[in-house]
Design a protein around this motif. Sequence first.
Motif, PDB file in Angstrom:
ATOM      1  N   ILE A   1      -7.792  -1.869  -5.742  1.00 56.32           N
ATOM      2  CA  ILE A   1      -6.674  -1.005  -5.343  1.00 56.32           C
ATOM      3  C   ILE A   1      -5.504  -1.069  -6.324  1.00 56.32           C
ATOM      4  CG2 ILE A   1      -4.821  -0.776  -3.631  1.00 56.32           C
ATOM      5  CD1 ILE A   1      -6.879  -1.091  -1.446  1.00 56.32           C
ATOM      6  N   PRO A   2      -5.024  -2.250  -6.726  1.00 52.66           N
ATOM      7  CA  PRO A   2      -3.862  -2.282  -7.631  1.00 52.66           C
ATOM      8  C   PRO A   2      -4.107  -1.550  -8.944  1.00 52.66           C
ATOM      9  CG  PRO A   2      -4.211  -4.433  -6.640  1.00 52.66           C
ATOM     10  CD  PRO A   2      -5.407  -3.613  -6.294  1.00 52.66           C
ATOM     11  N   ALA A   3      -5.245  -1.818  -9.585  1.00 47.94           N
ATOM     12  CA  ALA A   3      -5.509  -1.219 -10.896  1.00 47.94           C
ATOM     13  C   ALA A   3      -5.739   0.281 -10.791  1.00 47.94           C
ATOM     14  CB  ALA A   3      -6.719  -1.896 -11.543  1.00 47.94           C
ATOM     15  N   VAL A   4      -6.546   0.693  -9.814  1.00 47.16           N
ATOM     16  CA  VAL A   4      -6.879   2.112  -9.687  1.00 47.16           C
ATOM     17  C   VAL A   4      -5.660   2.927  -9.270  1.00 47.16           C
ATOM     18  CG1 VAL A   4      -8.274   3.790  -8.426  1.00 47.16           C
ATOM     19  CG2 VAL A   4      -9.309   1.651  -9.193  1.00 47.16           C
ATOM     20  N   CYS A   5      -4.892   2.413  -8.315  1.00 47.61           N
ATOM     21  CA  CYS A   5      -3.709   3.145  -7.857  1.00 47.61           C
ATOM     22  C   CYS A   5      -2.686   3.295  -8.976  1.00 47.61           C
ATOM     23  CB  CYS A   5      -3.082   2.440  -6.655  1.00 47.61           C
ATOM     24  SG  CYS A   5      -4.011   2.640  -5.117  1.00 47.61           S
ATOM     25  N   ALA A   6      -2.555   2.266  -9.800  1.00 53.44           N
ATOM     26  CA  ALA A   6      -1.618   2.348 -10.922  1.00 53.44           C
ATOM     27  C   ALA A   6      -2.097   3.364 -11.949  1.00 53.44           C
ATOM     28  CB  ALA A   6      -1.450   0.976 -11.563  1.00 53.44           C
ATOM     29  N   ALA A   7      -3.397   3.340 -12.246  1.00 57.06           N
ATOM     30  CA  ALA A   7      -3.939   4.239 -13.262  1.00 57.06           C
ATOM     31  C   ALA A   7      -3.872   5.699 -12.825  1.00 57.06           C
ATOM     32  CB  ALA A   7      -5.380   3.857 -13.587  1.00 57.06           C
ATOM     33  N   ARG A   8      -4.032   5.939 -11.524  1.00 59.84           N
ATOM     34  CA  ARG A   8      -4.060   7.318 -11.023  1.00 59.84           C
ATOM     35  C   ARG A   8      -2.742   7.730 -10.378  1.00 59.84           C
ATOM     36  NH1 ARG A   8     -10.281   6.961  -8.558  1.00 59.84           N
ATOM     37  NH2 ARG A   8     -11.165   6.111 -10.500  1.00 59.84           N
ATOM     38  N   GLU A   9      -1.738   6.882 -10.523  1.00 63.75           N
ATOM     39  CA  GLU A   9      -0.381   7.170 -10.044  1.00 63.75           C
ATOM     40  C   GLU A   9      -0.369   7.579  -8.574  1.00 63.75           C
ATOM     41  OE1 GLU A   9       1.065  10.102 -12.794  1.00 63.75           O
ATOM     42  OE2 GLU A   9       1.667   8.570 -14.245  1.00 63.75           O
ATOM     43  N   VAL A  10      -1.031   6.782  -7.754  1.00 65.62           N
ATOM     44  CA  VAL A  10      -1.092   7.056  -6.319  1.00 65.62           C
ATOM     45  C   VAL A  10       0.275   6.821  -5.689  1.00 65.62           C
ATOM     46  CG1 VAL A  10      -2.062   6.265  -4.125  1.00 65.62           C
ATOM     47  CG2 VAL A  10      -3.549   6.549  -6.126  1.00 65.62           C
ATOM     48  N   THR A  11       0.735   7.783  -4.914  1.00 64.29           N
ATOM     49  CA  THR A  11       2.025   7.656  -4.238  1.00 64.29           C
ATOM     50  C   THR A  11       1.889   7.558  -2.721  1.00 64.29           C
ATOM     51  OG1 THR A  11       2.228  10.076  -4.246  1.00 64.29           O
ATOM     52  CG2 THR A  11       3.292   8.871  -6.045  1.00 64.29           C
ATOM     53  N   ILE A  12       0.735   7.978  -2.181  1.00 66.27           N
ATOM     54  CA  ILE A  12       0.517   7.946  -0.734  1.00 66.27           C
ATOM     55  C   ILE A  12      -0.832   7.295  -0.453  1.00 66.27           C
ATOM     56  CG2 ILE A  12       0.198   9.317   1.364  1.00 66.27           C
ATOM     57  CD1 ILE A  12       1.997  11.446   0.148  1.00 66.27           C
ATOM     58  N   GLY A  13      -0.830   6.318   0.445  1.00 63.99           N
ATOM     59  CA  GLY A  13      -2.068   5.667   0.853  1.00 63.99           C
ATOM     60  C   GLY A  13      -2.413   6.035   2.282  1.00 63.99           C
ATOM     61  N   VAL A  14      -3.688   6.311   2.529  1.00 66.61           N
ATOM     62  CA  VAL A  14      -4.169   6.645   3.869  1.00 66.61           C
ATOM     63  C   VAL A  14      -5.112   5.536   4.320  1.00 66.61           C
ATOM     64  CG1 VAL A  14      -5.421   8.300   5.291  1.00 66.61           C
ATOM     65  CG2 VAL A  14      -3.975   9.114   3.413  1.00 66.61           C
ATOM     66  N   ILE A  15      -4.802   4.924   5.457  1.00 62.38           N
ATOM     67  CA  ILE A  15      -5.624   3.833   5.985  1.00 62.38           C
ATOM     68  C   ILE A  15      -6.501   4.381   7.101  1.00 62.38           C
ATOM     69  CG2 ILE A  15      -5.608   1.606   7.161  1.00 62.38           C
ATOM     70  CD1 ILE A  15      -2.999   0.972   5.762  1.00 62.38           C
ATOM     71  N   ALA A  16      -7.819   4.343   6.875  1.00 62.10           N
ATOM     72  CA  ALA A  16      -8.789   4.820   7.865  1.00 62.10           C
ATOM     73  C   ALA A  16      -9.821   3.732   8.129  1.00 62.10           C
ATOM     74  CB  ALA A  16      -9.462   6.097   7.369  1.00 62.10           C
ATOM     75  N   THR A  17      -9.353   2.498   8.196  1.00 61.73           N
ATOM     76  CA  THR A  17     -10.223   1.338   8.380  1.00 61.73           C
ATOM     77  C   THR A  17     -10.257   0.914   9.845  1.00 61.73           C
ATOM     78  OG1 THR A  17      -8.435  -0.262   8.093  1.00 61.73           O
ATOM     79  CG2 THR A  17      -9.527   0.539   6.094  1.00 61.73           C
ATOM     80  N   PRO A  18     -11.162  -0.003  10.207  1.00 64.37           N
ATOM     81  CA  PRO A  18     -11.085  -0.616  11.538  1.00 64.37           C
ATOM     82  C   PRO A  18      -9.752  -1.354  11.690  1.00 64.37           C
ATOM     83  CG  PRO A  18     -13.231  -1.017  10.553  1.00 64.37           C
ATOM     84  CD  PRO A  18     -12.370  -0.424   9.478  1.00 64.37           C
ATOM     85  N   PRO A  19      -9.277  -1.527  12.922  1.00 66.46           N
ATOM     86  CA  PRO A  19      -7.967  -2.161  13.142  1.00 66.46           C
ATOM     87  C   PRO A  19      -7.821  -3.529  12.485  1.00 66.46           C
ATOM     88  CG  PRO A  19      -8.777  -1.180  15.173  1.00 66.46           C
ATOM     89  CD  PRO A  19      -9.889  -1.074  14.184  1.00 66.46           C
ATOM     90  N   ALA A  20      -8.879  -4.341  12.517  1.00 64.34           N
ATOM     91  CA  ALA A  20      -8.780  -5.708  12.003  1.00 64.34           C
ATOM     92  C   ALA A  20      -8.507  -5.750  10.505  1.00 64.34           C
ATOM     93  CB  ALA A  20     -10.062  -6.475  12.322  1.00 64.34           C
ATOM     94  N   ALA A  21      -8.880  -4.707   9.789  1.00 70.41           N
ATOM     95  CA  ALA A  21      -8.712  -4.705   8.332  1.00 70.41           C
ATOM     96  C   ALA A  21      -7.454  -3.982   7.879  1.00 70.41           C
ATOM     97  CB  ALA A  21      -9.934  -4.057   7.681  1.00 70.41           C
ATOM     98  N   ALA A  22      -6.770  -3.308   8.782  1.00 67.19           N
ATOM     99  CA  ALA A  22      -5.677  -2.419   8.395  1.00 67.19           C
ATOM    100  C   ALA A  22      -4.516  -3.147   7.724  1.00 67.19           C
ATOM    101  CB  ALA A  22      -5.178  -1.645   9.609  1.00 67.19           C
ATOM    102  N   GLN A  23      -4.090  -4.290   8.264  1.00 70.00           N
ATOM    103  CA  GLN A  23      -2.934  -4.979   7.692  1.00 70.00           C
ATOM    104  C   GLN A  23      -3.223  -5.481   6.283  1.00 70.00           C
ATOM    105  OE1 GLN A  23       0.350  -5.395   9.113  1.00 70.00           O
ATOM    106  NE2 GLN A  23       0.609  -5.815   6.929  1.00 70.00           N
ATOM    107  N   ALA A  24      -4.414  -6.041   6.067  1.00 67.37           N
ATOM    108  CA  ALA A  24      -4.765  -6.532   4.732  1.00 67.37           C
ATOM    109  C   ALA A  24      -4.804  -5.383   3.732  1.00 67.37           C
ATOM    110  CB  ALA A  24      -6.112  -7.250   4.770  1.00 67.37           C
ATOM    111  N   VAL A  25      -5.338  -4.242   4.149  1.00 70.86           N
ATOM    112  CA  VAL A  25      -5.375  -3.069   3.276  1.00 70.86           C
ATOM    113  C   VAL A  25      -3.957  -2.588   2.984  1.00 70.86           C
ATOM    114  CG1 VAL A  25      -5.974  -0.620   3.212  1.00 70.86           C
ATOM    115  CG2 VAL A  25      -7.680  -2.308   3.906  1.00 70.86           C
ATOM    116  N   CYS A  26      -3.128  -2.579   4.009  1.00 65.93           N
ATOM    117  CA  CYS A  26      -1.734  -2.175   3.832  1.00 65.93           C
ATOM    118  C   CYS A  26      -1.039  -3.073   2.814  1.00 65.93           C
ATOM    119  CB  CYS A  26      -1.015  -2.223   5.178  1.00 65.93           C
ATOM    120  SG  CYS A  26       0.747  -1.865   5.097  1.00 65.93           S
ATOM    121  N   ASP A  27      -1.271  -4.375   2.917  1.00 69.20           N
ATOM    122  CA  ASP A  27      -0.653  -5.319   1.981  1.00 69.20           C
ATOM    123  C   ASP A  27      -1.080  -5.027   0.546  1.00 69.20           C
ATOM    124  OD1 ASP A  27       0.537  -6.541   4.137  1.00 69.20           O
ATOM    125  OD2 ASP A  27      -0.935  -8.171   4.270  1.00 69.20           O
TER     126      ASP A  27
END
Length: 278
Positions: free
Chosen positions: A179-205
């Motif tokens: 996530i860090p490398a790809v988002c930086a390379a593609r200049e991501v400004t908005i993230g969409v979380i569509a994971t199971p609840p247990a994984a959401a906070q880690a993905v958000c971090d």
Amino acid sequence: MAQRGQSDAAGRPPRAPAENAAEITTPMPAIGGNGMPAPGLRDRARAIPEAAVARLAVYLRVLSGMREQAVASVSSEELSAAAGVNSAKLRKDLSYIGSYGTRGVGYEVEVLIDQIERVLGLTREQSVAVVGIGNLGHALANYGGFPGRGFPVTALFDVDPDLMGVPVGGIPVDHIDDIPAVCAAREVTIGVIATPPAAAQAVCDRLVQAGVECILNFAPVVLQVPETVEVRKVDLAVELQILSFHVARRADHAPADDATPAPRVDGVAAPRGVVVRR
């Protein structure tokens, strides 16, 4: 990072929440000639209520449809009816962006679209990353309506090894560790979380660590984020429960099944106790 309801490190009490959505405001950026916030003018920018920001997005959708139909101008009554709000509220919303229309003419569709797009930050594309490529993630990645509105999906992430490198909607799936490398390379400004609840906070971090400051969360959990990060939550189950409430309320107010309808004469209900003879 202090959670809401707790004092911060300096011992300051938490800020009291607004009593309703209309009191929550979003700073309106001063706009420069290039469509971006003008430097040095942010302190002079007015504030737009959060609810009005949401309605501006609706007005933009309606106006875009009118432009496709070659409509040059629209009155406040016509626009408010198409958007499903009253005309007084619409005029108030548009006054926040400095658009007051012309008496007898209304609003120029093209000009109003430009004004709303500038305020909503739509003068440039916002690159979107979707994390969690299950059924919902697949649907979001394949939805063709996002690019046309300035939100191209440029990155997809999951943990399933069988999905790595597999294109979904033309975009190959990467591992969440990237996530860090790809988002930086593609200049991501908005993230969409569509994971199971247990994984959401880690993905958000991970998204926050990658510099993503705007997150749309479909997981039914409350995310803990820094104050600089904006989170919008979409809980489909909650929306269905709200609709269920309205269904139940209408059922409670429905007439009893065994109620005998009043007799009618020429389509008009006759008073109770009156015998109708043919």
